[in-house]
Structures are given as C-alpha cells and as structure tokens.
Design a protein around this motif. Structure first.
Motif, PDB file in Angstrom:
ATOM      1  N   VAL C  38       0.840  -1.191   0.000  1.00  0.00           N
ATOM      2  CA  VAL C  38       0.000   0.000   0.000  1.00  0.00           C
ATOM      3  C   VAL C  38       0.877   1.244   0.000  1.00  0.00           C
ATOM      4  CG1 VAL C  38      -1.793   1.264   1.227  1.00  0.00           C
ATOM      5  CG2 VAL C  38      -1.818  -1.221   1.220  1.00  0.00           C
ATOM      6  N   ALA C  39       1.932   1.242   0.836  1.00  0.00           N
ATOM      7  CA  ALA C  39       2.808   2.417   0.919  1.00  0.00           C
ATOM      8  C   ALA C  39       3.459   2.699  -0.421  1.00  0.00           C
ATOM      9  CB  ALA C  39       3.869   2.198   1.990  1.00  0.00           C
ATOM     10  N   LEU C  40       3.774   1.638  -1.130  1.00  0.00           N
ATOM     11  CA  LEU C  40       4.409   1.747  -2.438  1.00  0.00           C
ATOM     12  C   LEU C  40       3.544   2.475  -3.431  1.00  0.00           C
ATOM     13  CD1 LEU C  40       6.990   0.231  -3.117  1.00  0.00           C
ATOM     14  CD2 LEU C  40       5.612  -1.161  -4.596  1.00  0.00           C
ATOM     15  N   LEU C  41       2.248   2.239  -3.314  1.00  0.00           N
ATOM     16  CA  LEU C  41       1.330   2.763  -4.309  1.00  0.00           C
ATOM     17  C   LEU C  41       1.053   4.241  -4.115  1.00  0.00           C
ATOM     18  CD1 LEU C  41       0.198   1.012  -6.492  1.00  0.00           C
ATOM     19  CD2 LEU C  41      -1.982   1.023  -5.333  1.00  0.00           C
ATOM     20  N   ILE C  42       1.332   4.747  -2.931  1.00  0.00           N
ATOM     21  CA  ILE C  42       0.948   6.128  -2.617  1.00  0.00           C
ATOM     22  C   ILE C  42       1.570   7.141  -3.567  1.00  0.00           C
ATOM     23  CG2 ILE C  42       0.941   7.899  -0.866  1.00  0.00           C
ATOM     24  CD1 ILE C  42      -0.241   6.077   0.798  1.00  0.00           C
ATOM     25  N   PRO C  43       2.880   7.131  -3.750  1.00  0.00           N
ATOM     26  CA  PRO C  43       3.415   8.134  -4.670  1.00  0.00           C
ATOM     27  C   PRO C  43       2.934   7.909  -6.093  1.00  0.00           C
ATOM     28  CG  PRO C  43       5.128   6.606  -3.966  1.00  0.00           C
ATOM     29  CD  PRO C  43       3.938   6.312  -3.147  1.00  0.00           C
ATOM     30  N   THR C  51     -10.628   9.311  -6.773  1.00  0.00           N
ATOM     31  CA  THR C  51     -11.322   8.038  -6.911  1.00  0.00           C
ATOM     32  C   THR C  51     -10.363   6.953  -7.346  1.00  0.00           C
ATOM     33  OG1 THR C  51     -13.022   9.435  -7.869  1.00  0.00           O
ATOM     34  CG2 THR C  51     -13.445   7.082  -7.794  1.00  0.00           C
ATOM     35  N   TYR C  52      -9.610   7.228  -8.394  1.00  0.00           N
ATOM     36  CA  TYR C  52      -8.677   6.224  -8.894  1.00  0.00           C
ATOM     37  C   TYR C  52      -7.690   5.827  -7.818  1.00  0.00           C
ATOM     38  CZ  TYR C  52      -9.963   6.624 -13.837  1.00  0.00           C
ATOM     39  OH  TYR C  52     -10.614   6.575 -15.035  1.00  0.00           O
ATOM     40  N   ALA C  53      -7.141   6.831  -7.149  1.00  0.00           N
ATOM     41  CA  ALA C  53      -6.119   6.549  -6.148  1.00  0.00           C
ATOM     42  C   ALA C  53      -6.675   5.648  -5.056  1.00  0.00           C
ATOM     43  CB  ALA C  53      -5.612   7.856  -5.547  1.00  0.00           C
ATOM     44  N   LEU C  54      -7.852   5.982  -4.560  1.00  0.00           N
ATOM     45  CA  LEU C  54      -8.427   5.195  -3.479  1.00  0.00           C
ATOM     46  C   LEU C  54      -8.719   3.773  -3.925  1.00  0.00           C
ATOM     47  CD1 LEU C  54     -10.888   7.669  -1.809  1.00  0.00           C
ATOM     48  CD2 LEU C  54      -8.667   6.925  -1.031  1.00  0.00           C
ATOM     49  N   VAL C  55      -9.340   3.654  -5.097  1.00  0.00           N
ATOM     50  CA  VAL C  55      -9.704   2.320  -5.566  1.00  0.00           C
ATOM     51  C   VAL C  55      -8.456   1.465  -5.749  1.00  0.00           C
ATOM     52  CG1 VAL C  55     -10.651   1.076  -7.515  1.00  0.00           C
ATOM     53  CG2 VAL C  55     -11.833   3.063  -6.650  1.00  0.00           C
ATOM     54  N   LEU C  56      -7.428   2.047  -6.337  1.00  0.00           N
ATOM     55  CA  LEU C  56      -6.207   1.272  -6.568  1.00  0.00           C
ATOM     56  C   LEU C  56      -5.540   0.885  -5.258  1.00  0.00           C
ATOM     57  CD1 LEU C  56      -4.717   3.110  -9.646  1.00  0.00           C
ATOM     58  CD2 LEU C  56      -5.813   0.886  -9.574  1.00  0.00           C
ATOM     59  N   THR C  57      -5.534   1.801  -4.297  1.00  0.00           N
ATOM     60  CA  THR C  57      -4.921   1.482  -3.012  1.00  0.00           C
ATOM     61  C   THR C  57      -5.673   0.346  -2.328  1.00  0.00           C
ATOM     62  OG1 THR C  57      -4.676   3.868  -2.869  1.00  0.00           O
ATOM     63  CG2 THR C  57      -3.869   2.612  -1.034  1.00  0.00           C
ATOM     64  N   GLY C  58      -6.997   0.419  -2.375  1.00  0.00           N
ATOM     65  CA  GLY C  58      -7.783  -0.647  -1.788  1.00  0.00           C
ATOM     66  C   GLY C  58      -7.533  -1.971  -2.495  1.00  0.00           C
ATOM     67  N   THR C  59      -7.373  -1.888  -3.807  1.00  0.00           N
ATOM     68  CA  THR C  59      -7.137  -3.098  -4.590  1.00  0.00           C
ATOM     69  C   THR C  59      -5.862  -3.800  -4.164  1.00  0.00           C
ATOM     70  OG1 THR C  59      -8.148  -1.953  -6.458  1.00  0.00           O
ATOM     71  CG2 THR C  59      -6.955  -3.984  -6.933  1.00  0.00           C
ATOM     72  N   ILE C  60      -4.796  -3.008  -4.005  1.00  0.00           N
ATOM     73  CA  ILE C  60      -3.527  -3.661  -3.677  1.00  0.00           C
ATOM     74  C   ILE C  60      -3.575  -4.233  -2.265  1.00  0.00           C
ATOM     75  CG2 ILE C  60      -2.089  -1.799  -2.694  1.00  0.00           C
ATOM     76  CD1 ILE C  60       0.098  -2.655  -4.623  1.00  0.00           C
ATOM     77  N   TYR C  61      -4.298  -3.583  -1.394  1.00  0.00           N
ATOM     78  CA  TYR C  61      -4.432  -4.078  -0.026  1.00  0.00           C
ATOM     79  C   TYR C  61      -5.087  -5.449  -0.056  1.00  0.00           C
ATOM     80  CZ  TYR C  61      -5.979  -3.855   4.938  1.00  0.00           C
ATOM     81  OH  TYR C  61      -6.226  -4.087   6.271  1.00  0.00           O
ATOM     82  N   MET C  62      -6.219  -5.531  -0.723  1.00  0.00           N
ATOM     83  CA  MET C  62      -6.975  -6.775  -0.752  1.00  0.00           C
ATOM     84  C   MET C  62      -6.174  -7.897  -1.413  1.00  0.00           C
ATOM     85  SD  MET C  62      -9.974  -8.035   0.082  1.00  0.00           S
ATOM     86  CE  MET C  62     -11.336  -6.893   0.079  1.00  0.00           C
ATOM     87  N   SER C  63      -5.529  -7.597  -2.536  1.00  0.00           N
ATOM     88  CA  SER C  63      -4.834  -8.660  -3.254  1.00  0.00           C
ATOM     89  C   SER C  63      -3.558  -9.092  -2.545  1.00  0.00           C
ATOM     90  CB  SER C  63      -4.536  -8.247  -4.698  1.00  0.00           C
ATOM     91  OG  SER C  63      -3.789  -7.057  -4.724  1.00  0.00           O
ATOM     92  N   ALA C  64      -2.902  -8.165  -1.854  1.00  0.00           N
ATOM     93  CA  ALA C  64      -1.683  -8.547  -1.142  1.00  0.00           C
ATOM     94  C   ALA C  64      -2.004  -9.543  -0.032  1.00  0.00           C
ATOM     95  CB  ALA C  64      -0.993  -7.309  -0.568  1.00  0.00           C
ATOM     96  N   ILE C  65      -3.127  -9.310   0.646  1.00  0.00           N
ATOM     97  CA  ILE C  65      -3.506 -10.225   1.722  1.00  0.00           C
ATOM     98  C   ILE C  65      -3.800 -11.609   1.134  1.00  0.00           C
ATOM     99  CG2 ILE C  65      -5.222 -10.704   3.477  1.00  0.00           C
ATOM    100  CD1 ILE C  65      -3.603  -8.469   4.390  1.00  0.00           C
ATOM    101  N   TYR C  66      -4.462 -11.612   0.002  1.00  0.00           N
ATOM    102  CA  TYR C  66      -4.759 -12.884  -0.655  1.00  0.00           C
ATOM    103  C   TYR C  66      -3.461 -13.549  -1.101  1.00  0.00           C
ATOM    104  CZ  TYR C  66      -6.169 -15.678  -4.810  1.00  0.00           C
ATOM    105  OH  TYR C  66      -6.321 -16.628  -5.771  1.00  0.00           O
ATOM    106  N   GLY C  67      -2.534 -12.760  -1.669  1.00  0.00           N
ATOM    107  CA  GLY C  67      -1.292 -13.306  -2.192  1.00  0.00           C
ATOM    108  C   GLY C  67      -0.459 -14.023  -1.143  1.00  0.00           C
TER     109      GLY C  67
END
Lengths: 321, 149, 506
Positions: C38-43, C51-67
C-alpha cells in the motif's frame, strides 16, 4: 573436483570485474544534487511526518530537479532512524525528518543511540501545538471545570500520544504548575488515543491541534499551549492567558548527518525555505491544523539550544521514583 | 525426555534474566515483563516435573538427524550469515549472485556439469540484477550496500 | 450513480488488474507485506484523481492479503503475517500433490471473506464503529489474553510447551522501548535493539528458515512437490462447490476477521490465527487440523480478507485505522483531501461509495488473476529443484527482512531466530505460539498498563480489569478457550463410555 573449483573461481573473478565496472558508472558528479535524494522518515507511513513529507515531495522534486524518494526507518519512537542518521554518509543524498522535542528528550532519558548535537537540523517547517480536550458529553466544560474535576478526582486519566513526547511533557508541566495529580496514559500513535476519548475510556486528551481539527464536532477544547491564540481556533484560550505558563509544540523539520559540506546544506536550506512558501503546501498543511514555521539552519540550532534546558529541567523535576 | 529437562532449566534461567534486568526500569514498565517471566518460570517448572512423572505414550520417534545432514545444515546457515556479511562489503548484487551459486553447488547431489553451472549463474545474475533494478531504481527501496553494487 | 460509472472505465479496470498482480506478488513474497504494498502505491497514485487513487490502493491491499497464501501453501512460509495459519494445512496439502486444490480453496475463501468485509463496510459501518469504540484498554487486554489462549488449541503436541513458546514470544516482544512508559528494556546496551525485535524478520525467521533447513535435509529429492494433478476446469468447479458447502465455516471466519479488523491495534495477523483456532474448536474432527484439510485454509484465508473491509470501518467512520495497511491508506486519503472520520460519510459520501464499490470489484477481480498467477507459480515451484529453491528463498528472506527498516541487524536477527526456531521446533516448541506471543505481547501489555493507569482512581487499580461487562464477555471466552481441550476430552470419554455395543452398520 579441482578443475571444477578453478572454473568457479574464474567465474567469480569475472563477476567481481563486472560489478566493479558497473559501480564506476554510478559515480556521482560534482553538482549537487544529481541523483535521487532519499527522504527518510522515522515514523510509520500514514502519520503526520509522512503526510507532511508527501506534500513537500512534489515541490522539492521540482526545485531540486531530482526525484525525492520517501523511505521509512521506524522504531524506537523515531530513535532507530535518528541513530542511523549519525552513521549515514554526509553527502546530502539522504535526509532525515526530525521532530522536536523527541530529538532533545530521547537522549536525555536513556541510551537512544544518538546525541542531540549530532542532529544537524537544516530547517524546521511546521509545528503542532498541544491542546487539552474533552469529549462533548463530558461534565467538564471549561478549563476551570477541569481544574476542579482534577482536584476532586486525583489521578484522573489524560491520554496522549507517546511517552516521552510533546503530549506527555505538556501534561507533566501542567501538573507541575497546577500542583494536581494527573495521570498520563500513553497511546501508541494518535489513532488509539482518539478512540480512547471517543469511547470515553479516558477523562481528557492532551493532543495536537492537527488531531483536534478532525474531531472538532466531537470534542470540546479547553486550552491550547501556544504564546497567543491561534487563527484557526480563535475561541480557544491559551494556557498562558489562563495563568499557566505552558507553551508546548511538536516541531517537525529535516536534518542531515554531521559533517555534511556547507554548500549542500545551503542548497537544502534554500529548497525547504521555498517549499514552505509554496501556497499549495501552505494551504494543505493549514487545512489539517499544522502551523507553518520557518526556522532555517541557524535558527533551528538556536531553537534546540533554547528548549534543551527547559526539557532537561522538566524531566528532572518530574522524574518518578 | 531428557531434552525437556535441560530445556526447562534453560527457560528458568532466561526468565530469571528477564526478572533481574527489569530492575533497571521503572515500575510500570517492569510489571508486565516480570509477570511474564513469572509465568515462564511456572511453566518451566511444570515441564520439568513432567519429565519425572510416569511416561506418557511415547511420541512417534522423529526421524533422527544424520551427522551428514547436520553438517550440511550448519554449512548452509553459515553461508547465509557469510552472505550477509559480504553484502555490506561487496554489495548486494555481487554477494547475492556469488552466494546463490555457491549454495546451489553445495546442495547439488550430483556434481553439476559446467553447462548447467553456467546456465544457473546467468539465471541468478539476471534475477538478482532484476530485483536490484526493481527495488533500488523503480521502487526506490534501499538495499544493503557495500562498495560494489 | 455517478460513482459507479467511474468504476467501469476501461483505463481504471486495466490499472486495477496491474495493481492486483503487483499486490499478489508482493503478498506472496515472504518478507514483503501488504503494508509495504500500500505504501508503495501512494506516490504512484498521487497524481491520479482521488477516486482512482483510493480504488487502486484498496485493490492492492486486498490482493496482497490474498497473495500471502501462495507462499504459505507452496513453501510453508507465510507471505504476510496474515497467512500464518494457512501454512498449517496449506503446505501439507501441497506436499500431497494437492497444491492446486489448496490454492483454489484459498482463493475462494479470500474472495468470500473480502466481499463479506466490504459489504459490511458498505452497510453497517457506522453502527459497527460504535461497537469498536466500546473497546477500551481493559477490553484490549482481555482480547490479547483470548488470543493467547488460542495457543491451547494450536498446540498439537504438548500444551505446556505451546504456552512456554507463547511466553517466550511475549518476553521477546518486551525487548526495546516499553509501549506505554517509553523506557528502554532488555537491550543489553545494543542501541540497535532499541527498536526491539521487529515482527516481520522474526516471523520470517521462525517460519521460513526451518522450512528451508528441512529442504536442505531433503536435498536428495530432486522434485520439491509431487506433480500436481492436471484436470483444471473440473477441479475448479469441484473445489468451488466444496468450499461453498461450508457456509458455517466461511461465515464464522468472516465474522472473526471483520470483528478483529474493526478494532484498531489488531489486524490480519491476529485474525487468521484466532479464526483457525475457532474452526478447530467447532469442528467434529479437530485432530485432523494441521494434516491438510480444507477447513484450515478456509478459516485462515476468509478471516484475513474480511479484515480488509473491517479495518476500513474505523478508518472511514472514526478516522482511526484498524490495521497497519489501513494506517497507510489514512495518509493516502488525507493527501487527496479526503478527511477520514466522523465528517466523511456526510460530506464526502460520493467518493466513499465509489471507493467501496471499487473495492468490491477488486475483490472479485483478484480471483481470475490470482488463480492464473498461482497456477503458474505452482508449476514453477514444483519444477524447481531444492538446490535452486532453497538459496532463492534465503535471497527473498534477506530482501524482505532488510526492507522493513533498512536495518541489516534485522536480517541477522531473522537468521538467528531462524536457527533458534529450527532447534526449538525439533525440541517440540512450535513456531506458531511463539509468533502469537510476539504479536499479542505488546497488545496485552499496552492494554494492561493503560488500564492500571486509568484505574488509578479506583480503590484498587486492578479492579478496572473486571469493571465492564464487555471485559467479562472476553474473560469468559478466554476461559472457555483455555479449557476447551479439556472439556473436549471429558466429553469424548463420556461418549465412548456410553457406547456399549459396536455399531452394527459397520
């Protein structure tokens, strides 16, 4: 087997030569800055230092014409990062976010791994003063009520972020000046302190203006620890006008390792000075309750020198057995 | 099992150390470690006394570690530590490629032919440099550095 | 609604796919965590629209936990602390050649839990946040105690040894700065230890290194995993049906994940272990846990993805993050001018709604991407021989441990604890309880000391731990959890004693 080993050795030699030639390509030029600068933050991402740095980052990148990479060295309440600062190469390509009073107080309370004098503060760019607040449903409505309540309930709980920290020192000073028994309850980061007050688990909170701004509909401010009333909070009395000489702010700035050449320090100083004048940055910071400060290198040092005896004395006189 | 006995004594000593060291800290910071040290002492004593009570059903014999395997493990871990040490001297990329290769050679049961070794070396070089590039150039996350890359 | 239209834009969709892939990879790599992702995606998302930023940040959070489940299953090393319990049943399954099946189970569970969390975030965020506020220091203390009693169920061998492991973990966690008082403890004069023993290097050390050392012993075997079964589509449908049948297990784990996620200060690392233990307790055949059964994976992976939605509840309603990755998202939100907290749902409801919908889509999206990636990974890992795999894992663990705090000492600690963990494992002390102690130690201590400080106004400060009804709920749960193995034994003895004649249907 021997022929085999010889092959391995020759391979390793090739590698060494390869990497040597690779490194020579990355030698730094004379003009500073010419390669990316790492902006190290000593606290977790998402916190005040992180937010400040992220606002500064695009402007800095433009001013210095190199990418500014934010990285984190967390732990020890910031101490891990600052002790690494002292051993970092003073070439200006790694700068560290610093915080007052932390860098003064930490070495005083134990072996922090660095000394205050080793931190060369280039610029102090913002501060968040301490503010005493209670919940909307609290029986306490004014600072006077607070004093009465404290007398009636010795050891009442006042939460804050970290210990020793600006919050804890502010409360210690208040307790000292008012001769009241106030129990400081330390929370890690502002987050859990916020829920503690929202949930009514502590009686009051000694927190930062930046935190209060977000909850001004849920909390009642009693007094703020500044010299004079704040523009963003004109109705909040200062401790001073209420008769208590308590001025306590957490400053944030940036520093370089000891021994950094003068020209590099000047470049950084001017860059941060300009960043701090950028209207976009100012707007974003003030919206969040941060107070802009402008202490250049010399003034920062003077500030540290001025605050050190105050904190030393405060810690001495409030030391628990 | 005899090992349980020795281990419980070790843990008793460890809890004792924690208890003693907590003298240096103020009360509110010493309370919890002391409580935990106390808990560990109690648990260790229970374990200790367990070894004297009647034998419970024996746990299935775990496969015994051969001396040869033990040596390989110690060697492997020592290499890992050496790798770390070297990283601060020779840099991330160099040390990683070198040590990855050494470890692979050590672990191969049949001596690797030259062709296979070379291929592995190139593979490792590509992977390590790829990681180095991704981390330090793209993501700007620092990696251990020495005087080479 | 305007918000929904923004989601179904191709550009955003493609970016979400890319981000999901990165998140999965980072989650899968031992040592790289969801927080880092998540921290990586911020910059990277800073210049994009809110909207895009939030959605993408949420996406990486969810998928990282799954990964995180991928490496747990394939390599017996949790990719993130949220997947520790996935190792327990995932890896045995993979060793049996059922790696594909294990990953499919993890995938379906993750999506289920993820959706569950997001739905509750959407519908019940505000009422749930009120419940979260009821948790004060005493409740956090008892919650940590409850978490520690989980050890009783986790210990497949000697329970005393399990608790000793837990106690050791807790004691190790006290090294460094005291969470409440701030004084330096047990550092033996080494300034680098001031920051204490970081969780991730310790985790990597305790779980990955012993697994690698076991591999070293097995180096004679050229193939790491047995060949996985081929039939793809049929396996997909079968496993889907199999997982969906276990609605009770899925719901239980989801609730646990949602709930723990909601509490600031406890995140996925706690949730997956508690969910695992609860599943074991509720199961009719608890002894099978740890041998490679789907229920184990379901519990762990459902819970940890439900944490995602759960942790966003206090973040969006109170401005207080419920987990470390959520804390990073807090910074992201502020940078985009979205003030999380009480004013959020009233003022910025459009952005929030879009964000939550985006999160929903992201959760569904990670299924095809995850399965495709995992399929590739399984094939790759099963074809690699140990002589390549073992050194490469060490390589990853070094990178992972170093990137936490840029401190080479952390990597040394990781290796040392790894050796220690291996030795302890051979002596009968499993790494699970130790890591649990490491995670819960600070939570327990903070809760205890804060409670005692607050309780100072009472006649006896310890009384505060027993003052509130919510505390008592947790106390009773802890006692039940602690003595459950005992109850179980008594019950099963009674049951077998009452059976007089053999079952005629045999």
């Amino acid at each position: 087997m021997e022929r085999f080993n010889k092959r391995i050795l020759s391979l390793i030699l090739v590698l060494v030569v390869l990497s040597l030639s690779l490194t020579s390509c990355t030698k730094k030029e004379a003009v500073y800055p010419s390669t990316p600068i790492t902006y190290v933050l000593c606290f977790d991402p998402g916190g005040e230092s992180d937010i400040t740095a992220r606002f500064q980052q695009p402007v800095l990148t433009k001013l210095l014409s190199v990418p500014i990479a934010i990285s984190y060295i967390t732990g020890g309440g910031g101490g891990t990062g600052w002790s690494q600062l002292t051993t970092t190469t003073p070439d200006g390509y790694t700068i560290f976010g610093t915080n007052l009073p932390h860098i003064i107080v930490q070495p005083l309370t134990g072996n922090a791994g660095y000394k205050t004098e080793q931190i060369d503060n280039i610029y102090m760019f913002e501060s968040t003063p301490c503010i005493l607040v209670v919940g909307q449903n609290s029986p306490i409505r004014t600072f006077d009520d607070f004093l009465k309540y404290a007398k009636a309930h010795p050891g009442m709980s006042v939460g804050g972020s970290g210990e020793p920290s600006s919050n804890s020192l502010a409360l210690a000073r208040l307790a000292q000046l008012s001769n009241l028994k106030l129990t400081y309850v330390s929370f890690t980061g502002s987050g859990t302190a916020i829920t503690a007050l929202l949930g009514g688990h502590v009686d009051a909170l000694m927190t930062y203006t930046s935190t209060f701004i977000q909850y001004k509909d849920k909390w009642l401010p009693l007094a703020v620890a500044t010299e004079g009333r704040l523009g963003i909070l004109p109705d909040v009395p200062t401790f001073k006008e209420l008769g208590y000489d308590l001025v306590e702010k957490a400053y944030r700035g940036v520093a370089v390792p000891p021994g950094t050449p003068e020209n590099i320090r000047k470049v950084l100083e001017q860059a941060f000075e300009k960043v701090n004048q950028d209207p976009e940055v100012i707007k974003e910071m003030e919206n969040l309750g941060f107070i802009m400060e402008n202490y250049n290198e010399a003034q920062s040092k003077a500030l540290v020198d001025q605050l050190t005896p105050y904190y030393t004395q405060l810690l001495e006189t409030t030391k628990k057995p | 099992m005899k090992s349980n006995r020795i281990v419980s004594v070790i843990f008793l000593l460890i809890s004792g150390w924690f208890w003693a060291e907590s003298i240096h800290v103020p009360y509110k910071d010493a309370l919890f470690p002391r409580l935990m040290a106390l808990l560990l002492i109690v648990l260790s004593l229970i374990l200790f006394t367990e070894t004297f009570l009647k034998q419970r059903q024996l746990v299935e014999q775990k496969p015994v570690l051969t001396r040869r395997n033990l040596i390989y493990m110690i060697l492997f871990i020592s290499l890992a530590f050496a790798w770390l040490y070297m990283m601060n001297i020779f840099g991330f990329v160099t040390s990683s490629i070198v040590f990855l290769l050494i470890m692979t050679l050590i672990l191969s049961t049949k001596a690797m032919k030259f062709r296979e070794t070379l291929f592995t070396l190139i593979l490792y070089a590509v992977i390590v440099i790829g990681f180095w590039f991704a981390f330090s150039k793209l993501l700007l996350i620092p990696l251990p550095h020495g005087f080479l890359i | 609604m305007v918000g929904l239209q923004e989601i179904f834009v191709l550009k955003l969709f493609l970016m979400m796919c890319g981000v999901t892939l990165v998140g999965l990879l980072m989650g899968a790599a031992p040592g790289l965590t969801a927080t880092m992702a998540v921290a990586l995606l911020i910059p990277i998302t800073f210049p994009l629209s809110t909207t895009y930023a939030l959605v993408l940040t949420g996406t990486i959070y969810m998928s990282a936990i799954y990964g995180g489940s991928f490496s747990a299953i394939l390599l017996n090393t949790p990719g993130t602390p949220s997947s520790i319990a996935t190792c327990f049943d995932g890896y045995p399954m993979a060793k049996r050649g059922e790696g594909q099946r294990a990953i499919l189970i993890a995938s379906f569970s993750s999506v289920y839990g993820g959706l569950f969390g997001v739905i509750f975030l959407l519908l019940l965020a505000v009422p749930l946040s009120v419940i979260a506020l009821k948790f004060g220091p005493p409740e956090y203390f008892w919650l940590a105690v409850l978490g520690i009693t989980v050890i009783a169920a986790l210990s497949t061998g000697n329970i005393v040894k399990g608790f000793i492991g837990g106690a050791i973990g807790i004691l190790i966690s006290t090294i460094g700065i005291a969470p409440v008082g701030g004084s330096m403890r047990f550092t033996m004069g080494i300034p680098n230890l001031n920051a204490g023993i970081a969780l991730i290097p310790a985790l990597i050390g305790f779980f990955c290194i012993p697994a690698v050392l076991d591999m070293v012993v097995q180096r004679e075997e050229e193939i790491h995993l047995l060949k996985t079964s081929k039939v793809q589509a049929r396996l997909f449908l079968e496993t889907f049906k199999e997982v969906m049948k276990k609605q009770v297990d899925l719901l239980r784990a989801s609730f646990i994940g949602l709930f723990i996620g909601m509490l600031p200060g406890a995140g996925g690392s706690v949730a997956n272990l508690v969910a695992y233990e609860e599943a074991e307790r509720a199961s009719k055949h608890p002894e099978k846990f740890g041998t490679g059964i789907p229920e184990g994976i379901i519990a762990s992976e459902t819970a940890n993805n439900a944490v995602v939605g759960g942790s966003l509840i206090p973040l969006l309603t109170l401005g207080v993050p419920g987990s470390p990755p959520a804390a990073v998202m807090y910074g992201a939100l502020l940078m985009h001018g979205v003030q999380p907290g009480p004013q959020l749902f009233t003022g910025n409801s459009q952005a929030v709604f879009t964000f939550i919908v985006g999160l929903f889509v992201a959760t569904l999206l990670m299924l095809p991407i995850g399965i495709a990636l995992a399929g590739g990974m399984t094939k790759l890992v099963s074809r690699l021989s140990i002589k390549v795999l073992a050194p490469f894992i060490i390589f990853l663990t070094i990178i992972g441990s170093y990137s936490i705090r840029n401190n080479i000492l952390d990597v040394y600690i990781m290796l040392t604890l790894g050796v220690l963990g291996y030795v302890l494992k051979k002596l009968g002390f499993e790494p699970g309880p130790i890591t649990l102690g490491l995670i819960l130690g600070p939570i327990a201590e903070t809760g205890l000391i804060q409670s005692l400080l607050i309780g100072g106004t009472l006649p006896h400060s310890w009384m505060i731990l027993f003052k509130y009804p919510l505390s008592w709920v947790l106390i009773i749960l802890s006692i039940t959890s602690l003595f459950w193995p005992l109850f179980r034994k008594i019950f099963s003895n009674k049951a077998s004693n009452s059976q007089q004649s053999p079952d005629p249907e045999v």
